[in-house]
Design an enzyme around this catalytic site. Structure first.
Site, PDB file in Angstrom:
ATOM      1  N   SER A 142       0.859  -1.182   0.000  1.00 29.31           N
ATOM      2  CA  SER A 142       0.000   0.000   0.000  1.00 29.31           C
ATOM      3  C   SER A 142       0.893   1.228   0.000  1.00 29.31           C
ATOM      4  O   SER A 142       2.100   1.132   0.273  1.00 29.31           O
ATOM      5  CB  SER A 142      -0.884   0.012   1.254  1.00 29.31           C
ATOM      6  OG  SER A 142      -1.532   1.251   1.429  1.00 29.31           O
ATOM      7  N   TYR A 155      -2.652  -1.175  10.308  1.00 30.67           N
ATOM      8  CA  TYR A 155      -2.637  -1.325   8.850  1.00 30.67           C
ATOM      9  C   TYR A 155      -1.258  -0.993   8.280  1.00 30.67           C
ATOM     10  O   TYR A 155      -0.717  -1.743   7.460  1.00 30.67           O
ATOM     11  CB  TYR A 155      -3.701  -0.431   8.221  1.00 30.67           C
ATOM     12  CG  TYR A 155      -3.889  -0.654   6.745  1.00 30.67           C
ATOM     13  CD1 TYR A 155      -4.606  -1.750   6.280  1.00 30.67           C
ATOM     14  CD2 TYR A 155      -3.353   0.232   5.803  1.00 30.67           C
ATOM     15  CE1 TYR A 155      -4.776  -1.961   4.910  1.00 30.67           C
ATOM     16  CE2 TYR A 155      -3.522   0.027   4.450  1.00 30.67           C
ATOM     17  CZ  TYR A 155      -4.239  -1.065   4.008  1.00 30.67           C
ATOM     18  OH  TYR A 155      -4.401  -1.275   2.660  1.00 30.67           O
TER      19      TYR A 155
END
Length: 276
Positions: A142, A155
């Site tokens: 990401s 995350y």
């Protein structure tokens, strides 16, 4: 014949978003597919949306956090397809809440899916990939595998871990038949923010507002993201950034490794304000 049109692609998280777009574009290219997701309904919807090109397409309900389930998945693919040439570890979840608002169980659950699910996928599909003249592993990190925003401890930790794992793999496999790619998508218009889990200690409804604001920053479609990933696979690119925001973040964190968040948080607030 391209690499994609002659192989067997394994895609996790294929029930929606980037995973579904990857499945659709791979099917259009003529690839055989082994599609996995924990969401059986979404997975079947993906399968029904595919163009039928004659290549074998199989669906598998798999929780990638379950090591035994991933091992069985690899065995099923071996039995049904006989081979695998491309592994895309795409399955992942998000989690709302600052560190002191999420429980260790929240944190552990996310890591089991985002990080350990990727490790399990590589571990159990690697024997199949190694048999091929050419094979490719694609792990989806990401933009939060390059920067770590407030409110994203779990995350970001998982996506930094995916990045480190993938880069080390690439160095270990250099010169061999298995290529390794790490993907850093920026803001992709998927449901990951809306479907994010809520930390055990999060109170009130502020997280809903934050998710709505975050969605306004999602500019790139899953279809564009999938096309960029598959183009990179054909070229055996080691690192793929998706979206202009990912390139901007990459530059900023290099220039201001300790203070990038001050600039980014102001920029994000401005973008949200302009989109109202």
């Amino acid at each position: 014949m391209s690499f994609l049109s002659t192989g067997v692609a394994v895609v996790t998280g294929a029930g929606s978003g980037i995973g579904r777009a990857l499945a659709q574009q791979l099917a259009s290219a003529g690839s055989a597919l082994a599609l996995a997701d924990v969401d059986e309904t979404g997975l079947l919807q993906t399968a029904q949306s595919l163009e039928k090109k004659g290549a074998l397409i199989t669906t598998h309900v798999v929780d990638v956090a379950d090591e035994a389930a991933v091992r069985s998945f690899a065995e099923e693919v071996s039995n049904r397809h006989g081979r695998a040439t491309l592994l895309i570890n795409n399955a992942g979840i998000a989690l709302h809440g600052n560190f002191d608002e999420v429980s260790l169980d929240d944190f552990r659950s996310l890591m089991n899916i985002n990080f350990w699910g990727t490790v399990y996928g590589v571990n159990y599909f690697l024997p199949l990939l190694k048999r091929e003249k050419r094979a490719q592993i694609v792990n989806i990190s990401s933009v939060f595998g390059m920067i770590a925003p407030a409110g994203q401890c779990a995350y970001a930790a998982s996506k930094f871990a995916v990045r480190g794992f993938t880069e080390a793999l690439r160095h270990e496999f250099a010169g061999g038949n298995v290529g390794v790619t790490c993907v850093h998508p920026g803001g992709i218009r998927t449901q990951i923010a809306r479907h994010a889990r809520i930390g055990a200690g999060v109170t009130g409804t502020g997280h809903h507002e934050k998710a709505a604001h975050f969605e306004k920053l999602l500019r790139t479609s899953p279809e564009v993201a999938a096309a960029r990933i598959l183009r990179g696979v054909e070229r055996r690119e080691p690192r793929i950034l998706i979206g202009s925001d990912a390139y901007q973040v990459d530059i900023l964190q290099r220039l201001r490794p300790a203070t990038y968040w001050k600039t980014l948080s102001r920029r994000m607030e401005k973008l949200v304000s302009e989109s109202k």
